[in-house]
Each structure stands twice: as C-alpha cells, then as structure tokens.
Design a protein around this motif. Structure first.
Motif, PDB file in Angstrom:
ATOM      1  N   TRP A 100      17.547  25.493 -16.475  1.00  0.00           N
ATOM      2  CA  TRP A 100      16.753  25.721 -15.059  1.00  0.00           C
ATOM      3  C   TRP A 100      17.466  26.721 -14.292  1.00  0.00           C
ATOM      4  CZ3 TRP A 100      17.777  19.682 -13.978  1.00  0.00           C
ATOM      5  CH2 TRP A 100      17.296  19.117 -15.210  1.00  0.00           C
ATOM      6  N   GLU A 101      18.587  27.134 -14.596  1.00  0.00           N
ATOM      7  CA  GLU A 101      19.514  28.250 -13.970  1.00  0.00           C
ATOM      8  C   GLU A 101      18.769  29.422 -13.578  1.00  0.00           C
ATOM      9  OE1 GLU A 101      22.419  27.536 -12.596  1.00  0.00           O
ATOM     10  OE2 GLU A 101      22.134  25.752 -13.144  1.00  0.00           O
ATOM     11  N   GLU A 102      17.905  29.895 -14.488  1.00  0.00           N
ATOM     12  CA  GLU A 102      16.986  31.121 -14.366  1.00  0.00           C
ATOM     13  C   GLU A 102      15.771  30.670 -13.855  1.00  0.00           C
ATOM     14  OE1 GLU A 102      18.528  34.129 -14.325  1.00  0.00           O
ATOM     15  OE2 GLU A 102      20.317  33.162 -14.775  1.00  0.00           O
ATOM     16  N   CYS A 103      15.393  29.385 -13.450  1.00  0.00           N
ATOM     17  CA  CYS A 103      14.090  29.098 -12.880  1.00  0.00           C
ATOM     18  C   CYS A 103      14.091  29.319 -11.342  1.00  0.00           C
ATOM     19  CB  CYS A 103      13.882  27.750 -12.978  1.00  0.00           C
ATOM     20  SG  CYS A 103      13.383  27.268 -14.842  1.00  0.00           S
ATOM     21  N   ASN A 104      12.543  29.363 -11.037  1.00  0.00           N
ATOM     22  CA  ASN A 104      12.512  29.718  -9.546  1.00  0.00           C
ATOM     23  C   ASN A 104      12.985  28.455  -8.772  1.00  0.00           C
ATOM     24  OD1 ASN A 104      10.451  27.660  -9.545  1.00  0.00           O
ATOM     25  ND2 ASN A 104       8.778  29.277  -9.935  1.00  0.00           N
ATOM     26  N   SER A 105      12.914  28.674  -7.617  1.00  0.00           N
ATOM     27  CA  SER A 105      13.683  27.497  -6.738  1.00  0.00           C
ATOM     28  C   SER A 105      13.028  26.110  -6.891  1.00  0.00           C
ATOM     29  CB  SER A 105      13.639  27.713  -5.156  1.00  0.00           C
ATOM     30  OG  SER A 105      12.378  28.089  -4.649  1.00  0.00           O
ATOM     31  N   PHE A 106      11.691  26.101  -6.974  1.00  0.00           N
ATOM     32  CA  PHE A 106      10.853  25.007  -7.051  1.00  0.00           C
ATOM     33  C   PHE A 106      11.271  24.466  -8.293  1.00  0.00           C
ATOM     34  CE2 PHE A 106       7.221  23.074  -9.508  1.00  0.00           C
ATOM     35  CZ  PHE A 106       7.045  21.925  -8.766  1.00  0.00           C
ATOM     36  N   MET A 107      11.069  24.988  -9.528  1.00  0.00           N
ATOM     37  CA  MET A 107      11.435  24.201 -10.785  1.00  0.00           C
ATOM     38  C   MET A 107      12.893  23.659 -10.770  1.00  0.00           C
ATOM     39  SD  MET A 107       9.458  23.574 -13.375  1.00  0.00           S
ATOM     40  CE  MET A 107       9.732  21.859 -12.954  1.00  0.00           C
ATOM     41  N   LYS A 108      13.930  24.549 -10.575  1.00  0.00           N
ATOM     42  CA  LYS A 108      15.084  24.147 -10.530  1.00  0.00           C
ATOM     43  C   LYS A 108      15.412  22.989  -9.485  1.00  0.00           C
ATOM     44  CE  LYS A 108      17.945  27.746  -9.927  1.00  0.00           C
ATOM     45  NZ  LYS A 108      18.803  28.638  -9.458  1.00  0.00           N
ATOM     46  N   THR A 109      14.884  22.966  -8.194  1.00  0.00           N
ATOM     47  CA  THR A 109      15.225  22.173  -7.425  1.00  0.00           C
ATOM     48  C   THR A 109      14.333  20.593  -7.720  1.00  0.00           C
ATOM     49  OG1 THR A 109      13.603  22.658  -5.843  1.00  0.00           O
ATOM     50  CG2 THR A 109      15.685  23.408  -5.355  1.00  0.00           C
ATOM     51  N   HIS A 110      13.315  20.795  -8.354  1.00  0.00           N
ATOM     52  CA  HIS A 110      12.100  19.862  -8.552  1.00  0.00           C
ATOM     53  C   HIS A 110      12.826  18.862  -9.685  1.00  0.00           C
ATOM     54  CE1 HIS A 110       8.607  17.325  -8.367  1.00  0.00           C
ATOM     55  NE2 HIS A 110       8.483  17.452  -9.547  1.00  0.00           N
ATOM     56  N   ASN A 111      13.333  19.485 -10.783  1.00  0.00           N
ATOM     57  CA  ASN A 111      13.889  18.902 -12.090  1.00  0.00           C
ATOM     58  C   ASN A 111      15.137  18.190 -11.581  1.00  0.00           C
ATOM     59  OD1 ASN A 111      11.998  19.240 -13.853  1.00  0.00           O
ATOM     60  ND2 ASN A 111      12.863  20.913 -15.061  1.00  0.00           N
ATOM     61  N   TRP A 112      15.975  18.844 -10.617  1.00  0.00           N
ATOM     62  CA  TRP A 112      17.115  18.190 -10.107  1.00  0.00           C
ATOM     63  C   TRP A 112      16.638  16.732  -9.317  1.00  0.00           C
ATOM     64  CZ3 TRP A 112      21.621  17.849 -12.227  1.00  0.00           C
ATOM     65  CH2 TRP A 112      22.181  18.919 -12.884  1.00  0.00           C
ATOM     66  N   TRP A 113      15.805  17.200  -8.556  1.00  0.00           N
ATOM     67  CA  TRP A 113      15.065  16.075  -7.706  1.00  0.00           C
ATOM     68  C   TRP A 113      14.860  14.733  -8.682  1.00  0.00           C
ATOM     69  CZ3 TRP A 113      10.212  13.718  -7.931  1.00  0.00           C
ATOM     70  CH2 TRP A 113       9.581  12.989  -6.926  1.00  0.00           C
ATOM     71  N   HIS A 114      14.201  15.016  -9.902  1.00  0.00           N
ATOM     72  CA  HIS A 114      13.637  13.819 -10.585  1.00  0.00           C
ATOM     73  C   HIS A 114      15.201  13.276 -11.371  1.00  0.00           C
ATOM     74  CE1 HIS A 114       9.670  13.636 -11.628  1.00  0.00           C
ATOM     75  NE2 HIS A 114       9.610  15.002 -11.289  1.00  0.00           N
ATOM     76  N   THR A 115      16.126  14.057 -11.544  1.00  0.00           N
ATOM     77  CA  THR A 115      17.475  13.503 -12.000  1.00  0.00           C
ATOM     78  C   THR A 115      18.043  12.663 -10.902  1.00  0.00           C
ATOM     79  OG1 THR A 115      17.799  15.572 -13.048  1.00  0.00           O
ATOM     80  CG2 THR A 115      19.763  14.326 -12.982  1.00  0.00           C
ATOM     81  N   ALA A 116      17.760  13.197  -9.612  1.00  0.00           N
ATOM     82  CA  ALA A 116      18.624  12.190  -8.655  1.00  0.00           C
ATOM     83  C   ALA A 116      17.672  10.841  -8.393  1.00  0.00           C
ATOM     84  CB  ALA A 116      18.190  12.949  -7.121  1.00  0.00           C
ATOM     85  N   MET A 137       9.523  19.843   0.463  1.00  0.00           N
ATOM     86  CA  MET A 137       8.762  18.435   0.005  1.00  0.00           C
ATOM     87  C   MET A 137       9.774  17.931  -0.995  1.00  0.00           C
ATOM     88  SD  MET A 137       4.917  19.453  -0.575  1.00  0.00           S
ATOM     89  CE  MET A 137       4.977  20.797  -1.564  1.00  0.00           C
ATOM     90  N   ASN A 138      10.373  18.347  -1.836  1.00  0.00           N
ATOM     91  CA  ASN A 138      11.649  17.804  -2.633  1.00  0.00           C
ATOM     92  C   ASN A 138      12.639  17.047  -1.779  1.00  0.00           C
ATOM     93  OD1 ASN A 138      10.355  18.490  -5.196  1.00  0.00           O
ATOM     94  ND2 ASN A 138      11.492  20.342  -5.168  1.00  0.00           N
ATOM     95  N   ALA A 139      13.144  17.856  -0.514  1.00  0.00           N
ATOM     96  CA  ALA A 139      14.007  17.341   0.148  1.00  0.00           C
ATOM     97  C   ALA A 139      13.542  16.343   0.990  1.00  0.00           C
ATOM     98  CB  ALA A 139      14.555  18.505   0.937  1.00  0.00           C
ATOM     99  N   THR A 140      12.372  16.526   1.718  1.00  0.00           N
ATOM    100  CA  THR A 140      12.035  15.376   2.666  1.00  0.00           C
ATOM    101  C   THR A 140      11.759  14.096   1.630  1.00  0.00           C
ATOM    102  OG1 THR A 140       9.772  16.103   2.406  1.00  0.00           O
ATOM    103  CG2 THR A 140      11.149  16.855   4.191  1.00  0.00           C
ATOM    104  N   SER A 141      11.213  14.275   0.553  1.00  0.00           N
ATOM    105  CA  SER A 141      10.701  12.880  -0.243  1.00  0.00           C
ATOM    106  C   SER A 141      11.993  12.169  -0.761  1.00  0.00           C
ATOM    107  CB  SER A 141       9.934  13.413  -1.170  1.00  0.00           C
ATOM    108  OG  SER A 141      10.641  14.217  -2.300  1.00  0.00           O
ATOM    109  N   LEU A 142      12.983  13.002  -0.812  1.00  0.00           N
ATOM    110  CA  LEU A 142      14.349  12.380  -1.594  1.00  0.00           C
ATOM    111  C   LEU A 142      15.044  11.770  -0.432  1.00  0.00           C
ATOM    112  CD1 LEU A 142      16.292  11.599  -3.555  1.00  0.00           C
ATOM    113  CD2 LEU A 142      17.362  13.838  -3.512  1.00  0.00           C
ATOM    114  N   LEU A 143      15.044  12.527   1.012  1.00  0.00           N
ATOM    115  CA  LEU A 143      15.778  11.646   2.073  1.00  0.00           C
ATOM    116  C   LEU A 143      14.852  10.534   2.625  1.00  0.00           C
ATOM    117  CD1 LEU A 143      16.467  14.870   4.344  1.00  0.00           C
ATOM    118  CD2 LEU A 143      18.108  13.449   2.928  1.00  0.00           C
TER     119      LEU A 143
END
Length: 325
Positions: free
Chosen positions: A249-265, A297-303
């Motif tokens: 995910w390091e070279e992914c756009n911000s959505f894919m990078k943060t969303h996959n980490w969101w799932h990990t969280a 959306m990733n941030a607000t849904s996790l908070l």
C-alpha cells in the motif's frame, strides 16, 4: 495502435499509448500517479481518447490539482476530443458519451446546489434530468459487453455500482469481463470479483478470488479478504493478513492506503487493543491527505467506533472537524 489490453486506440503517438497504459494501471491498482495523463492531454492534440480519459479523471477528482475548476477543465478536454470525433473508433465514442453525460450531470448538480443555497429552484436543462449514477453505469457496462477485454472500463463500472449500492449489478458486470489469465489486468479482475462476491454474501468465493488477486499484490483483493475475515470473526487472521500485505500500500493513493489500515485498526478494535487502534489512527489512518473526503470518512468512522466504546480520543475530533468544514 493497441493499448496494453490489446484494444484499439486512435493515435500514432507511442507516448500516448505509454501514458494511457500507465493511467490504467494506476487507477486499477489505486496508485497515486493516475494523474500522469494530465500534462500530455494538455499539449497533445491528435489523440481523442487521451482527452476523454483526462476529462473522466478530472471528474473523479483523482490526483488532480484542486485549484482547477473540475467542470471547466473537464469541458476543455471534451472539446479537444470532439474536434477529432470523425477519427474515433466505436469504443472511444462510447467513452465520450459517458464523459459527456457525467459532465452534464455535474453541471446540473452545481446549478442545483447554487439554487438551493440561494433559496431558489427551477426546472431547467441541468436540474431536470436523470440522475447520473445509473445512466453512467449502464453506459459503462455497455462498453464491457462489447469489449470484455476492457478491464479498465469494468473498474469504472465497479466504482459506480458500488457508489449506488447495487450489489447485484456489481457482481453481474464483473462476471461479464474477460477471464483470460494472460490479460495483464487479470489480477485486478479477480480483486473486483472478490469484492463483488463479498458484497453479495458469498464469503468463500470472495476469499478464494481475493487471495488469488493478492498473489499479484492487488490492494483491492487484499481489502476483499479483510472483509471476509471480519465477517467470519477472524480478527487475529485479519491482523496477520493485512500487516503481511501492508508493504503493497505504500505507493497507493491516500484512500486505499488509509482504508486498508482502517480495516487493520478494526481488527485491533475487536481485540480491544485500543492503544494500537489509536496508534494506527495517528500514524496510518489520518494525516495522509486530510482534504480527501474518503480519508475523512475513514477517520470519522474509526473515531465514532472508539467513542461508542468510551475510549478517550483527546483532540482528534477537532482536527478532523477543521478539515471537513
């Protein structure tokens, strides 16, 4: 000339083919360089498909400088494409219809928003028309019907049906595409099938296809497998799966990078490892591109999930609110 999908593109310029192929790969793989076509599209005049794709990309707002008016810029690319309409092939004409429909709908929506803000509303050519989602999706699916090797078109269909919440169409359209293993985008198709299966509750098929696509480092396929593990309550497996693939995910756009980490969280949240969840929020989920609504959306849904569990989040809400506003 032929593109990487072995489909005809109206051009005699090898640079055009190279940049279109790169744009395909970047958008299909959620890369951060899909905007690579923008500059060539501004200076090259004789390649209508390049201008059509640039217009589409602007309206997706993917990797495009936000200082430009998206409607005005997309309109300029459409006009450049239309100057060469007489040399377009049938597939390019079909794409042009899609782009023009999207552009008209965005103009209509802007007019409607302005009228609503000013307490006005009128039936005019922009506000009185069909909604763009279903119409555009049907047009794109028509392209897949006629050119099943066009996995790029399928991805656009996939995105539209997902946004519409039409899970049956999501799967139906993906099953129409070419399953030739020699296709350079075969793994991306497997990832789309995996996500379509999971959205239709077919977990075993989803995980099988997602694992196959992940062998070629498809982040969307990895994401589909995360859904499977979440639905089946396999948090430990989910953590292991996502962290083992996180280098992709390091070279992914911000959505894919943060969303996959969101799932990990979320997997850590299931384990009540709240310190780890907050660490992932601070380092991986929030902060890559705070202006991106998908990141918001990733941030607000996790908070929100942390709030529900009465986990203190300090000033994190305030930071998100400042960027959403």
């Amino acid at each position: 000339m032929k593109d990487i999908q072995n489909l005809d593109v109206t051009t005699n310029n090898h640079e055009v083919i190279t940049v279109i192929n790169k744009m395909y790969s970047e958008l299909l793989g959620y890369g951060s360089h899909a905007g690579c076509i923008m500059e060539p599209a501004k200076v090259i005049d004789e390649s209508p498909f390049l201008h059509i794709l640039a217009a589409y990309l602007v309206m997706l707002r993917e990797n495009v400088d936000s200082k430009f008016d998206s409607i005005q810029l997309a309109h300029s690319f459409v006009k450049k494409a239309e100057k060469n309409r007489d040399i377009m092939n049938d597939r390019e004409v079909a794409y042009l219809r899609v782009v023009k429909t999207m552009l008209n709908c965005q103009i209509r929506d802007r007019v409607r928003d302005a009228e609503l803000r000013n307490g006005l509303y009128s039936d005019n050519e922009y506000t009185n028309g069909p909604e763009d989602g279903a119409e555009v999706s049907e047009m794109l699916e028509y392209i897949v019907d006629l050119w099943p090797r066009d996995i790029f078109a399928l991805k656009l269909v996939h995105m539209h049906y997902f946004n519409l919440g039409d899970t049956q169409a999501l799967l139906r359209s993906a099953q129409k595409a070419c399953l030739d293993r020699s296709h350079p985008f075969h793994h991306f198709l497997l990832g789309m099938l995996a996500f379509a299966f999971i959205e239709n509750g077919r977990v075993e098929e989803a995980e099988r296809y997602g694992r196959k696509s992940s062998e070629a480092n498809d982040p969307w396929g990895q994401h589909a497998v995360a859904h499977c593990m979440e639905l089946t309550g396999r948090s430990d497996d989910g953590i292991k799966w996502m962290e083992e693939h996180s280098h992709c995910w390091e070279e992914c756009n911000s959505f894919m990078k943060t969303h996959n980490w969101w799932h990990t969280a979320l997997f850590y949240l299931d384990r009540e490892s709240y310190d780890k969840v907050l660490e992932l929020y601070d380092k991986r989920v929030w902060g890559v591109c705070k202006e991106n609504p998908q990141d918001q959306m990733n941030a607000t849904s996790l908070l929100w999930r942390l709030d529900l569990r009465r986990v203190p989040v300090a000033e994190r809400w305030q930071d998100v609110a400042e960027h959403v506003a």
